[in-house]
Design a protein around this motif. Structure first.
Motif, PDB file in Angstrom:
ATOM      1  N   VAL A  66       0.856  -1.178   0.000  1.00  0.00           N
ATOM      2  CA  VAL A  66       0.000   0.000   0.000  1.00  0.00           C
ATOM      3  C   VAL A  66       0.891   1.226   0.000  1.00  0.00           C
ATOM      4  O   VAL A  66       1.778   1.368   0.853  1.00  0.00           O
ATOM      5  CB  VAL A  66      -0.928   0.025   1.234  1.00  0.00           C
ATOM      6  N   ASP A  67       0.689   2.112  -0.968  1.00  0.00           N
ATOM      7  CA  ASP A  67       1.478   3.340  -1.076  1.00  0.00           C
ATOM      8  C   ASP A  67       0.913   4.378  -0.113  1.00  0.00           C
ATOM      9  O   ASP A  67      -0.183   4.901  -0.318  1.00  0.00           O
ATOM     10  CB  ASP A  67       1.430   3.853  -2.514  1.00  0.00           C
ATOM     11  N   GLY A  68       1.660   4.658   0.946  1.00  0.00           N
ATOM     12  CA  GLY A  68       1.178   5.587   1.956  1.00  0.00           C
ATOM     13  C   GLY A  68       1.065   7.024   1.465  1.00  0.00           C
ATOM     14  O   GLY A  68       0.275   7.804   2.007  1.00  0.00           O
ATOM     15  N   SER A  69       1.825   7.384   0.431  1.00  0.00           N
ATOM     16  CA  SER A  69       1.831   8.784  -0.019  1.00  0.00           C
ATOM     17  C   SER A  69       0.499   9.201  -0.618  1.00  0.00           C
ATOM     18  O   SER A  69       0.126  10.376  -0.534  1.00  0.00           O
ATOM     19  CB  SER A  69       2.954   9.003  -1.038  1.00  0.00           C
ATOM     20  N   ASP A  70      -0.193   8.260  -1.238  1.00  0.00           N
ATOM     21  CA  ASP A  70      -1.493   8.627  -1.805  1.00  0.00           C
ATOM     22  C   ASP A  70      -2.631   7.828  -1.165  1.00  0.00           C
ATOM     23  O   ASP A  70      -3.734   7.755  -1.702  1.00  0.00           O
ATOM     24  CB  ASP A  70      -1.505   8.447  -3.320  1.00  0.00           C
ATOM     25  N   PHE A  71      -2.364   7.267  -0.006  1.00  0.00           N
ATOM     26  CA  PHE A  71      -3.387   6.497   0.692  1.00  0.00           C
ATOM     27  C   PHE A  71      -4.522   7.393   1.157  1.00  0.00           C
ATOM     28  O   PHE A  71      -4.308   8.507   1.645  1.00  0.00           O
ATOM     29  CB  PHE A  71      -2.778   5.788   1.906  1.00  0.00           C
ATOM     30  N   ARG A  72      -5.734   6.905   1.006  1.00  0.00           N
ATOM     31  CA  ARG A  72      -6.913   7.587   1.509  1.00  0.00           C
ATOM     32  C   ARG A  72      -7.831   6.564   2.154  1.00  0.00           C
ATOM     33  O   ARG A  72      -8.250   5.600   1.507  1.00  0.00           O
ATOM     34  CB  ARG A  72      -7.669   8.322   0.382  1.00  0.00           C
ATOM     35  N   LEU A  73      -8.126   6.757   3.438  1.00  0.00           N
ATOM     36  CA  LEU A  73      -9.067   5.893   4.127  1.00  0.00           C
ATOM     37  C   LEU A  73     -10.477   6.377   3.833  1.00  0.00           C
ATOM     38  O   LEU A  73     -10.826   7.523   4.114  1.00  0.00           O
ATOM     39  CB  LEU A  73      -8.812   5.914   5.637  1.00  0.00           C
ATOM     40  N   LYS A  74     -11.285   5.498   3.291  1.00  0.00           N
ATOM     41  CA  LYS A  74     -12.674   5.842   2.986  1.00  0.00           C
ATOM     42  C   LYS A  74     -13.540   5.565   4.208  1.00  0.00           C
ATOM     43  O   LYS A  74     -13.385   4.532   4.867  1.00  0.00           O
ATOM     44  CB  LYS A  74     -13.167   5.011   1.793  1.00  0.00           C
ATOM     45  N   VAL A  75     -14.445   6.494   4.507  1.00  0.00           N
ATOM     46  CA  VAL A  75     -15.389   6.337   5.613  1.00  0.00           C
ATOM     47  C   VAL A  75     -16.798   6.464   5.048  1.00  0.00           C
ATOM     48  O   VAL A  75     -17.096   7.405   4.298  1.00  0.00           O
ATOM     49  CB  VAL A  75     -15.159   7.407   6.700  1.00  0.00           C
ATOM     50  N   SER A  76     -17.651   5.504   5.378  1.00  0.00           N
ATOM     51  CA  SER A  76     -18.987   5.506   4.780  1.00  0.00           C
ATOM     52  C   SER A  76     -20.028   4.971   5.755  1.00  0.00           C
ATOM     53  O   SER A  76     -19.702   4.579   6.884  1.00  0.00           O
ATOM     54  CB  SER A  76     -18.986   4.661   3.490  1.00  0.00           C
ATOM     55  N   GLY A  77     -21.269   4.963   5.314  1.00  0.00           N
ATOM     56  CA  GLY A  77     -22.356   4.450   6.140  1.00  0.00           C
ATOM     57  C   GLY A  77     -22.939   5.502   7.053  1.00  0.00           C
ATOM     58  O   GLY A  77     -23.053   6.678   6.678  1.00  0.00           O
ATOM     59  N   LEU A  78     -23.287   5.100   8.264  1.00  0.00           N
ATOM     60  CA  LEU A  78     -23.994   5.966   9.206  1.00  0.00           C
ATOM     61  C   LEU A  78     -23.024   6.864   9.964  1.00  0.00           C
ATOM     62  O   LEU A  78     -22.817   6.741  11.170  1.00  0.00           O
ATOM     63  CB  LEU A  78     -24.813   5.104  10.167  1.00  0.00           C
ATOM     64  N   VAL A  79     -22.415   7.792   9.222  1.00  0.00           N
ATOM     65  CA  VAL A  79     -21.488   8.765   9.795  1.00  0.00           C
ATOM     66  C   VAL A  79     -21.835  10.142   9.246  1.00  0.00           C
ATOM     67  O   VAL A  79     -22.374  10.266   8.137  1.00  0.00           O
ATOM     68  CB  VAL A  79     -20.012   8.424   9.471  1.00  0.00           C
TER      69      VAL A  79
END
Length: 258
Positions: free
Chosen positions: A107-120
């Motif tokens: 996993v390339d940390g430089s362009d990593f994006r954690l996706k958050v979804s659902g009931l937030v």
């Protein structure tokens, strides 16, 4: 999972009893509290008639769900898992996955994006810099594998409850789910997600989390068996729809308490 091949439409009860007790002795299927040790008693509680192979699979599935319910009922959100000293850390900490170490995802940390979804409330993507800026916590706890071994490790990150608070998660929802870079997927109950020892981890033993242990992040849950601790997390979602899990969908208990 094939337990037996009956030679007629009538199940061999003696063989079935042996198979069922063997299945219940697997940690992922173990009942908490008093064991219900008779085949008839289990069949009565699950409402199953044990007449053929399909009914046995249904029976084991219902026993598993009953196990989940009992574990969930017994879970104490205020009870802490044991902690240890640095001298007790297992070195080297073992690699564990459903694939070999040569197949650990990059996993390339430089362009990593954690996706958050659902009931937030806040569905923005998170960079590693964003995540590293969260309040910090560390623990030395025991990883318990369903296969029977255990190891003690030192994990650093942020309380998962803090992350859920930052994204405005609906903490009355039932489940938090995870999708991972290695095609693993898992889900946990909300009380476990909010437990004070449940960490979203970014370091191991004071260093950046190595790829073999789950870079860029791993969920560390010392109150759960190892398969409930997803690695290489790419997406987190909150939901009221049961998400299942990689091993759960193959017959393991969902709750997975240690």
């Amino acid at each position: 999972m094939k337990l037996f091949k009956p030679s007629s439409s009538t199940v061999d009860r003696e063989s079935l009893s042996i198979d069922v007790h063997r299945e219940l002795d697997i940690p992922s299927r173990r009942l908490f509290g008093k064991r219900i040790i008779t085949l008839g008693g289990l069949a009565m509680l699950t409402g199953c008639s044990l007449t053929d192979e399909k009914s046995v699979e249904t029976f084991l599935s219902r026993v598993s769900r009953m196990n989940d319910s009992v574990q969930g009922w017994l879970f104490d959100p205020n009870r802490l898992a044991p902690t240890y000293t640095e001298a007790q850390i297992t070195r080297p900490f073992p690699f564990n996955a459903f694939y070999g170490i040569d197949d650990v995802p990059h996993v390339d940390g430089s362009d990593f994006r954690l996706k958050v979804s659902g009931l937030v409330q806040d569905r923005k993507d998170w960079t590693l810099a964003d995540l590293y800026a969260l309040p910090k916590a560390e623990q030395i706890t025991r990883h318990i594998c369903v296969e029977g071994w255990s190891a003690i490790g030192r994990w650093g990150g942020t309380p998962f409850s803090e992350f859920l608070k930052r994204v405005g998660a609906d903490t009355s929802a039932k489940y938090v789910g995870f999708k991972c870079a290695d095609d693993y997927y898992e889900s946990i109950d909300m009380p476990t997600a909010l437990h004070s020892q449940t960490l979203l981890t970014f370091t191991y033993d004071g260093q950046q989390l190595p790829a073999k242990y789950g870079y860029p992040m791993k969920l560390r849950i010392p109150t759960k068996l190892g398969y409930k601790n997803p690695k290489h997390i790419m997406e987190i979602f909150v939901t009221n729809t049961f998400p299942g899990g990689y091993w759960v969908d193959q017959g393991y208990n969902w709750f997975g308490g240690s």
